[in-house]
Scaffold this motif. Sequence first.
Motif, PDB file in Angstrom:
ATOM      1  N   LEU A   1      24.367  89.327  68.855  1.00  0.00           N
ATOM      2  CA  LEU A   1      24.785  89.427  67.457  1.00  0.00           C
ATOM      3  C   LEU A   1      25.913  88.466  67.125  1.00  0.00           C
ATOM      4  CD1 LEU A   1      24.630  93.292  67.009  1.00  0.00           C
ATOM      5  CD2 LEU A   1      22.854  91.590  66.615  1.00  0.00           C
ATOM      6  N   LYS A   2      26.582  87.951  68.159  1.00  0.00           N
ATOM      7  CA  LYS A   2      27.689  87.025  67.898  1.00  0.00           C
ATOM      8  C   LYS A   2      27.254  85.565  68.044  1.00  0.00           C
ATOM      9  CE  LYS A   2      30.950  90.257  67.517  1.00  0.00           C
ATOM     10  NZ  LYS A   2      30.163  91.372  67.989  1.00  0.00           N
ATOM     11  N   LEU A   3      26.092  85.348  68.640  1.00  0.00           N
ATOM     12  CA  LEU A   3      25.644  83.969  68.866  1.00  0.00           C
ATOM     13  C   LEU A   3      25.416  83.250  67.547  1.00  0.00           C
ATOM     14  CD1 LEU A   3      23.041  84.096  71.767  1.00  0.00           C
ATOM     15  CD2 LEU A   3      25.437  83.405  71.823  1.00  0.00           C
ATOM     16  N   LYS A   4      25.696  81.950  67.588  1.00  0.00           N
ATOM     17  CA  LYS A   4      25.381  81.143  66.406  1.00  0.00           C
ATOM     18  C   LYS A   4      23.870  80.955  66.340  1.00  0.00           C
ATOM     19  CE  LYS A   4      29.400  78.157  66.477  1.00  0.00           C
ATOM     20  NZ  LYS A   4      29.491  77.371  67.701  1.00  0.00           N
ATOM     21  N   GLU A   5      23.404  80.653  65.162  1.00  0.00           N
ATOM     22  CA  GLU A   5      21.968  80.437  64.961  1.00  0.00           C
ATOM     23  C   GLU A   5      21.436  79.388  65.946  1.00  0.00           C
ATOM     24  OE1 GLU A   5      19.599  81.749  63.098  1.00  0.00           O
ATOM     25  OE2 GLU A   5      18.076  80.191  63.368  1.00  0.00           O
TER      26      GLU A   5
END
Lengths: 311, 462, 337
Positions: free
Chosen positions: C78-82
């Motif tokens: 959920l914290k990863l960048k696209e």
Amino acid sequence: MKKYLLKRLWHGIITILFISTATFFAMHMVPGDPLSSEKAITPETRKALEAEYGIDKPLFIQYGIFLKKTFIHGDLGFSYTNRNTKVNEIIANHFPVSAKLGLLAIFFATSGAIMWGAIAAKYRNKLPDYTSMVLVILFISVPSFVFASGAQLLIVKLNAATGWNLPYRGTDSFVSQIVPAMILGLGTMAFLTRIMRSSLLEVIHSDYIRTARAKGLSPKQIFFSHELRNAVLPVITIIGPAIAAITTGSFVIETIFTIPGLGKFFVQAVQQNDYTVIMGTTVFYGSFLVLTVLAVDIVYGFIDPRIQVEK
Amino acid sequence: MKKATEIPDIAELDFSPVPKSEAHEEKMRPSQSYWQDAMRRFVKNKRAMLAALSLVIMLGICLLGPLVWRVDPNLQQLNEALQSPSWSFEGRTAKVIADPDNSRMQTFVPQAGILNSTVENIVTVGLASTVQIHLSWQAPPGAHAFQIYRNELPPLDRSTLGVPLALVRGLEYRDALKLELIDYYYSIVAIDQDGKESDSYKTLQVNVEQAFSLSDAKRLGFDVEVGDSVVLNAHPLGTDSLGRDLLARIMKGGQVSLYIGIIAPLIYIFLGIIIGGISGYLGGKADSLIMRFTDFVIALPFLLFMILFKVAAGNSSENSINIILFSLILLSWPGSARLIRGQVLQLREEPYIQAARLLGGSPLYIIFRHLLPNTLGVILVSLSFAIPSCIFTEAFLSFIGMGVVLPDTSWGAMCNEGVKLMITYPYLLIVPSVFISITVLAFNILGDGLRDALDAKMRSRE
Amino acid sequence: MSKILEINNLHVEFDTYGGTVHAVRGLDLAVQKGETLAVVGESGCGKSVSFQALMGLLPMPPGRISSGSANFQGNDLLKLKESEMRPLRGSQIAMIFQDPMSSLNPTKKIGDQIAESLIIHKGMSKRDALKESLKLLELTRIGEAPKRLNQYPFEFSGGMLQRVMIAMAIACKPQLLIADEPTTALDVTIQDQILALLKDLQKEYEMSLILITHDLGVVARMADQVAVMYAGQIVENGSVDDIFYRSAHPYTLGLKQALPNSQEGKSAQLIPIDGSPPDLFSPPKACAYAARCPMARKVCLEKAPLIFEASSKHLSRCWLQHPQAPSHPELFCGERK
Ligand SMILES: Nc1ncnc2c1ncn2[C@@H]1O[C@H](COP(=O)(O)OP(=O)(O)OP(=O)(O)O)[C@@H](O)[C@H]1O
Ligand SMILES: [Mg+2]
């Protein structure tokens, strides 16, 4: 598929016949007689002229002759105002000019609409979307003759102010056709932009785009290999009607920019009550439009794989 | 999921059973009928409300305006021709002056010599007014004729003297060329006997007053003497090349444009409802026959046939309005017939209509109770888009001279007149264009708003 | 055994015309390597939304992940960048969607659609990717696979399309496969084949599988672990035996009773759950199921239930699991009495 094509073709032919019939009878409802504009003609010349144009015969025989000449010999008769000119020649001389202008306009309209609609959809509810929607509704709502005259005025003033010599009328060069073509395509472009925008929005929200994202495709890959193509399809379906809109729009644009196309000539013929030219041009344009719509539909059948099974 | 670490004591928790009714108490959110809901959404749409407001204003101008602005739209006043918009409703007062006397002309005997000085003593004779500006001057030696220039800005050098008005062999000049209430700069250049203009010039700034010649005033019905003043009509939007008041003409033309634009769709959509409704309701052979015919009419190239009908009606000037109206109706009903038929076909299959039929509802009852109310939204939306498109068609036709013609006028026809003088008098084209554009724009936005409000599906998507 | 995915306290909201929809309200889940976790719950309880949020596939806006974490092999998804998420999607985690008919691009050939993920994740050439796609299609036991490769989705039946979706999902041998109601749109025989296929592929590829469904029959057949979801929360979580034979939440009981040929064998009668799920615009502060629960007590309407351990690793979000709460004969209440 073949059966479908034949059926469509048959429909097209019937439609063209209907158009010709409607044209013929509309023109023969005209009160007074077509030669009334001729000044001072003796009864003999009158007789001769009537015989020449075939208007001394009963209406239905005239109709039969008209159909036979038009569709079997492809002959639209002689002009009333220029006795020695055949309507076929007039069309052959002036239509290519209109066609060039129209093609250019269609090119501007579709390519502009696809790009512009895509931008509006991609930036939905953001500034580019709002501005483009305002422009779209403006271009749909302001008559093309206003833009045409405005553009002309601007060029004239610009020439006066800068000493340039930008062309604002005629067809001397390719450049002089660009402005008229853009203005001719403007309304259509706005209309197509709207369609492109909403069709792209629908595609963007579709399940298969979610699938593509789930596969790990980047937004760019998704846009070019999935979204664009599918969104353009509905735009293509209305290129037929768009061509019709552009054709009729050319009457005004050609008149304003004094481009010697068929549209300008038609308007002139109407003003001079040149019946054969009016009739010939109407039948020609009518058939042209029916065939164009047919052609676009057929081409669409090849582009959209879903169509091939239906029919 | 992690199990709770601190479990409250049983004493704090009320484990008594709940009566059934309490457990099932459900909160209902207020529900609204389809039309109420649509209305609320429509009123909330600021753009649509703005459009509605501007349409009300537009209708007010065209329908009620003539009651307030009692200027005859056909009154030609050549001496008032081609005035730019003044944006003011206040009538201008003008002094009545004696008719200019053009007979008296001083004979001019050129002095011999070499032309090396410029004209002297330029003055205005009498009142410099919008009727006439009378200049006189003294000739330098060697001057044989004079070139008169007029500019609206102070000339900077020899090349910016302005419009060359006339070549005069005399010592006076009467200018009456479309004078307006501004300052003019007259420059006079002497010409020697070889016809060569000298390089020097003299400029006079002339301040113009509003005036009216006695005969003009009399002709317009003012009972006045020289020295009195009369109040002239203001022309808030200017005048055309025949001196007709543009505001009055905009009102009159607007009536025609709106008449065609609103009446034609009302009639053809009504026709469409009847034909499409019957076709869809009957179904079968009758339906396919009607629809086949509809297809043919739709295939006719629209504008070409509008023009064709116009020609067929004899290209006559009287009744040009009704010819357009009639042609519009004749060519446009199939679109709405098709639309309504589609709706009816769709609705026919709806269970509640099937039920009404099974219960023995008469066709009329079913049509009026069920079919019409359910197609009303679609009809309204198509009406609100049909109006601008009809206004557009009328404007387009009138613009190429195939629509409304004299003695009637419309906004499109006014554009047609305006475009001829567009380069020098752009307002002649701009004024009616602005009215067409605003009206069409407002109807389009209204239509969009209506569609969004009535189409619940749109709401969730956009 | 180790956890491949652990979701903690996931909250998802939608901002809509009528207000905020609290679609997922604190979801906790864990999936073990190589295992199958079934997520059950009735329509609209937030199953699809939860896992689309996990994959970063929610339409945002209107969607919004307001809090939560999802640990997948050391990364918080959920914290990863696209751009960091993209290489994982389709190669490490793959997803099969609810409606196979609309989930494939109607104007692109099947082969091209399968090949796409091979091309981007494995860097294959188009030719190799198509060859590989053929193998994958054959693996899913579609007849006449070579011909199928060049066809368009509309030429396929629903079951065949779902096989295509599966081929697409397993193309890069993902470690975690999320199947969102893969069989709901299909008839029973096809359903069976697809489930069997999934099970075989899972074994062969050693994948972890999250199976979203509202069909307890499917759960019994496929799952190791089960999470029962209601109104955006997990209400009961345990092994498949725990859920079926030691149901510790009234909602699970209700689901079971609504199932034809009930596993208990005793009650052949179907009993639907009364009422409808709560309004997610303003979900109740206390137990969301209380309004429909035949065993509800006053406390259930007043206080949000805590999570109790009914038995080892078998959790239930219900006040009736309180050590001193009154017991019910149908409800499993642990070994406490
Ligand atoms: N784009 C959206 N906008 C607003 N609300 C949404 C949106 N997508 C989902 N929801 C809401 O989120 C809730 C959960 O939806 P979800 O699709 O996860 O249900 P589900 O459990 O998958 O049901 P089903 O078994 O029918 O697939 C629903 O109440 C729905 O109304
Ligand atoms: Mg779902």
